[in-house]
Design a protein around this motif. Structure first.
Motif, PDB file in Angstrom:
ATOM      1  N   GLU A   6       0.816  -1.212   0.000  1.00 42.73           N
ATOM      2  CA  GLU A   6       0.000   0.000   0.000  1.00 42.73           C
ATOM      3  C   GLU A   6       0.852   1.266   0.000  1.00 42.73           C
ATOM      4  O   GLU A   6       0.492   2.266  -0.613  1.00 42.73           O
ATOM      5  N   HIS A   7       1.996   1.241   0.652  1.00 41.40           N
ATOM      6  CA  HIS A   7       2.809   2.450   0.834  1.00 41.40           C
ATOM      7  C   HIS A   7       4.024   2.550  -0.086  1.00 41.40           C
ATOM      8  O   HIS A   7       4.629   3.623  -0.175  1.00 41.40           O
ATOM      9  N   TYR A   8       4.398   1.473  -0.729  1.00 41.49           N
ATOM     10  CA  TYR A   8       5.584   1.476  -1.583  1.00 41.49           C
ATOM     11  C   TYR A   8       5.293   0.779  -2.896  1.00 41.49           C
ATOM     12  O   TYR A   8       4.468  -0.132  -2.963  1.00 41.49           O
ATOM     13  N   HIS A   9       5.988   1.213  -3.922  1.00 42.30           N
ATOM     14  CA  HIS A   9       5.845   0.590  -5.237  1.00 42.30           C
ATOM     15  C   HIS A   9       6.809  -0.597  -5.294  1.00 42.30           C
ATOM     16  O   HIS A   9       7.960  -0.469  -5.712  1.00 42.30           O
ATOM     17  N   VAL A  10       6.359  -1.744  -4.801  1.00 38.66           N
ATOM     18  CA  VAL A  10       7.155  -2.966  -4.822  1.00 38.66           C
ATOM     19  C   VAL A  10       6.331  -4.076  -5.465  1.00 38.66           C
ATOM     20  O   VAL A  10       5.105  -4.033  -5.488  1.00 38.66           O
ATOM     21  N   THR A  11       7.020  -5.052  -5.962  1.00 40.46           N
ATOM     22  CA  THR A  11       6.351  -6.152  -6.646  1.00 40.46           C
ATOM     23  C   THR A  11       5.589  -7.048  -5.667  1.00 40.46           C
ATOM     24  O   THR A  11       5.975  -7.180  -4.507  1.00 40.46           O
ATOM     25  N   ALA A  12       4.551  -7.644  -6.157  1.00 39.39           N
ATOM     26  CA  ALA A  12       3.815  -8.648  -5.398  1.00 39.39           C
ATOM     27  C   ALA A  12       4.129 -10.047  -5.941  1.00 39.39           C
ATOM     28  O   ALA A  12       3.550 -11.030  -5.493  1.00 39.39           O
ATOM     29  N   ASP A  13       5.060 -10.102  -6.891  1.00 38.73           N
ATOM     30  CA  ASP A  13       5.452 -11.366  -7.509  1.00 38.73           C
ATOM     31  C   ASP A  13       6.337 -12.146  -6.545  1.00 38.73           C
ATOM     32  O   ASP A  13       7.447 -11.707  -6.214  1.00 38.73           O
ATOM     33  N   PRO A  14       5.893 -13.300  -6.069  1.00 40.10           N
ATOM     34  CA  PRO A  14       6.704 -14.088  -5.133  1.00 40.10           C
ATOM     35  C   PRO A  14       8.072 -14.463  -5.704  1.00 40.10           C
ATOM     36  O   PRO A  14       9.041 -14.572  -4.963  1.00 40.10           O
TER      37      PRO A  14
END
Length: 153
Positions: A6-14
């Motif tokens: 929610e707070h950072y532009h990071v991947t959700a790709d495991p």
């Protein structure tokens, strides 16, 4: 992880997400990988305490993390394990238990990057190799795709 997303532009790709730790943190990282491979697809364990198999508060034997990996189905995980050759003390054989963990993972079909170095069980011994582990697990540059004139990674 929901807060991070929610707070950072990071991947959700495991496949691009790493959980890691040193000593008990390495043991915990392996446990998190075992229990949450849908979030963390990579485990970085520096001198993982894979010898641990009891609750020190209650002296109750529990199934070791190695045994849990033996009995569980293979998961979509990759590993970077490392241990110092001078980390053995008293009854704890860190080199042996890390080699055992590596062997179990390889026999189960996991991709495992394994390293031994001439050092002790101290964070200073691991500071340079953290980057090695990160690069081994997700070091390739993501492919760049252009959509409507914008670069998307």
């Amino acid at each position: 992880m929901p807060w991070v997303h929610e707070h950072y532009h990071v991947t959700a790709d495991p496949a691009q997400t790493i959980v890691g730790g040193l000593s008990y943190g390495g043991l915990a990282a392996a446990f998190v990988g075992l229990r949450a491979s849908e979030i963390f697809g990579n485990v970085l364990a520096q001198s993982g305490s894979f010898w641990w198999d009891k609750d020190p508060e209650e002296d109750i034997q529990q199934e070791s993390i190695i045994q849990q990996f033996i009995t569980s189905p293979r998961l979509p995980l990759r590993f970077y394990l490392e241990v110092g050759l001078k980390e053995d003390w008293r009854w704890i054989y860190m080199v042996g238990c890390n080699r055992h963990m590596r062997d179990v993972l390889v026999l189960k079909g996991y991709e495992v990057h394994y390293s031994e170095f001439n050092g002790y069980h101290h964070h200073v011994s691991h500071r340079g190799s953290l980057a090695d582990g990160l690069l081994a697990l997700v070091g390739k540059e993501p492919e760049i795709e252009v959509k409507d004139g914008a670069i998307d990674r």
